[in-house]
Scaffold this active site. Structure first.
Site, short mmCIF file in Angstrom:
data_model
loop_
_atom_site.label_atom_id
_atom_site.label_comp_id
_atom_site.label_asym_id
_atom_site.label_seq_id
_atom_site.Cartn_x
_atom_site.Cartn_y
_atom_site.Cartn_z
N ASP A 147 117.96 21.06 138.31
CA ASP A 147 117.54 22.45 138.72
C ASP A 147 118.76 23.16 137.75
O ASP A 147 119.12 24.36 138.06
CB ASP A 147 118.24 22.69 139.97
CG ASP A 147 117.60 24.18 140.62
OD1 ASP A 147 116.58 24.72 140.20
OD2 ASP A 147 118.37 24.65 141.55
N GLY B 185 120.66 27.87 140.86
CA GLY B 185 120.63 26.76 139.91
C GLY B 185 121.78 25.97 139.58
O GLY B 185 122.91 26.36 140.39
#
Length: 390
Positions: A278, A314
């Site tokens: 991510d 993220g």
């Protein structure tokens, strides 16, 4: 050099471990896997005594790295990501979008197709396709996605993206509780696309309906999801308790604690776990202010958060670090390779389609070589040695 043999390596296929093994590579593919003493050959030999060889890492959920972002909508950004990932042992990846206006996603699709047409193994990590993480998600569980552009699923819109991408959309994340989601899942799951459940406030029942409709993966389990409750188990328990669903985990020890990582892997089983990064554009960069889908993010001590609100945005994780983190929890090297290579490939049909994720005759010579500290020292794609610090 595309015809040679790797010798004396500890090989993880990953289902078998060969302590002193050989991998014969010809024309980009693995032609034979054997144990020492290996048959004599006129092939050039590379001695990998004291090194580990496994299938190359496959990151199926990554937004950016080293200052570039998928949402730049530039072919050069995709190719820069491809080059940057080599040092981390990544041989294949799926660039991942965020929620954005319709025309922005169109431009991302066009840029990806151009980059895909330019890719060769000598450029960098293999571009497998796109992952659309949004815009069909829950405003309540948007996380670091721009709520302004969240919208209800529209199959006509999606098919436009799919057409412009020339069929190269491999994954799409959706919240199953929003209007039209179940019909969308039924349609898209029949297009050879992995439908993922994420950024969702779905109940247990709504999640089961989505799985029955064709959803097959969880997008970064726990993060961006309704919490577990003993009277309404919700999306997490539905996903965990379904044996056919793959589970994405961000193993940076920040998004999910060590204890929860271990519980999840032990409960779901190694063969269902997909480690992802991510990662955002700040990965590999100094702390500072960056952007994700038009939202400002602030990175301090390597932890990426929204500048406004402070929620996680993220990560700055890399696949080699995720690999080592999982091993630090007590899992074997073979199991770790399944979670970073074989399972990601299997979840999108790439074991059969691209012939990646396994060390086996007839499969692509996409390999990573690690030293005894499990640091990446060599990356091989289609038999080409594209990163080497031995």
């Amino acid at each position: 050099m595309n015809r040679y043999v790797l010798r004396n390596a500890t090989i993880y296929t990953p289902y078998f471990t060969i302590d002193r093994g050989c991998i014969y590579i010809e024309d980009g593919y693995i032609s034979e896997v054997d144990m020492e003493p290996c048959a004599s050959t006129d092939m050039k030999a590379i001695d990998l005594h004291n090194y580990v060889v496994g299938p190359g890492f496959i990151d199926t959920h990554i937004h950016g790295i080293l200052g570039v972002d998928v949402m730049d909508a530039k072919p050069s950004s995709f190719l820069s990501m491809s080059r940057a990932l080599l040092r981390y042992g990544v041989t294949s990846f799926i660039p991942t979008t965020v929620t954005a206006p319709h025309n922005t996603i169109i431009e991302v699709c066009k840029a990806f197709v151009e980059a895909y047409s330019q890719w060769t193994p000598l450029v960098g990590s293999r571009l497998l396709g796109l992952h659309l993480e949004g815009p069909y998600i829950s405003s309540k569980r948007a996380g670091a996605q721009n709520k302004q552009f969240i919208r209800s699923p529209c199959i006509e819109e999606f098919k436009e993206y799919y057409s412009i991408c020339r069929g190269l959309i491999r994954e799409v994340t959706i919240a199953p509780e929003i209007e039209g989601a179940i019909d969308f899942i039924q349609t898209v799951s029949k297009m050879d696309i992995a439908v993922q459940i994420g950024h969702t406030d779905a109940t247990y029942r709504e999640t089961v309906q989505a799985i029955l409709a064709g959803a097959s993966k969880a997008t970064h389990l726990y993060n961006g999801m309704r919490e577990v409750h003993h009277r309404e188990p919700g999306v997490v328990i539905a996903l965990l308790s379904t044996p056919t669903v793959y589970i994405e985990l961000i193993a940076d020890l920040i998004h999910v604690s060590r204890e929860m990582l271990k519980f999840t892997i032990d409960y779901a089983g190694v063969d269902r776990i997909i480690l992802i990064t991510d990662a955002v554009s700040a990965t590999g960069m100094p702390d500072g202010i960056y952007e994700l889908g038009g939202l400002k993010i602030k990175v301090e001590n390597g932890i990426s958060k929204l500048a406004e609100g402070g929620g996680l945005a993220g990560s700055t994780l890399t696949m080699d670090k995720a690999f080592r983190n999982i091993i630090s929890l007590g899992y074997s090297i073979g199991d770790a390779f399944r979670m970073v290579s074989t399972n990601p490939a299997a979840s999108i049909g790439a074991v059969e389609r691209e012939r990646i994720g396994l060390i086996r005759p007839g499969y692509r010579a996409d390999l990573v070589v690690l030293n005894r500290e499990l640091e990446v020292v060599m990356t091989i794609i289609d038999g080409y040695i594209v990163f080497n610090r031995i």
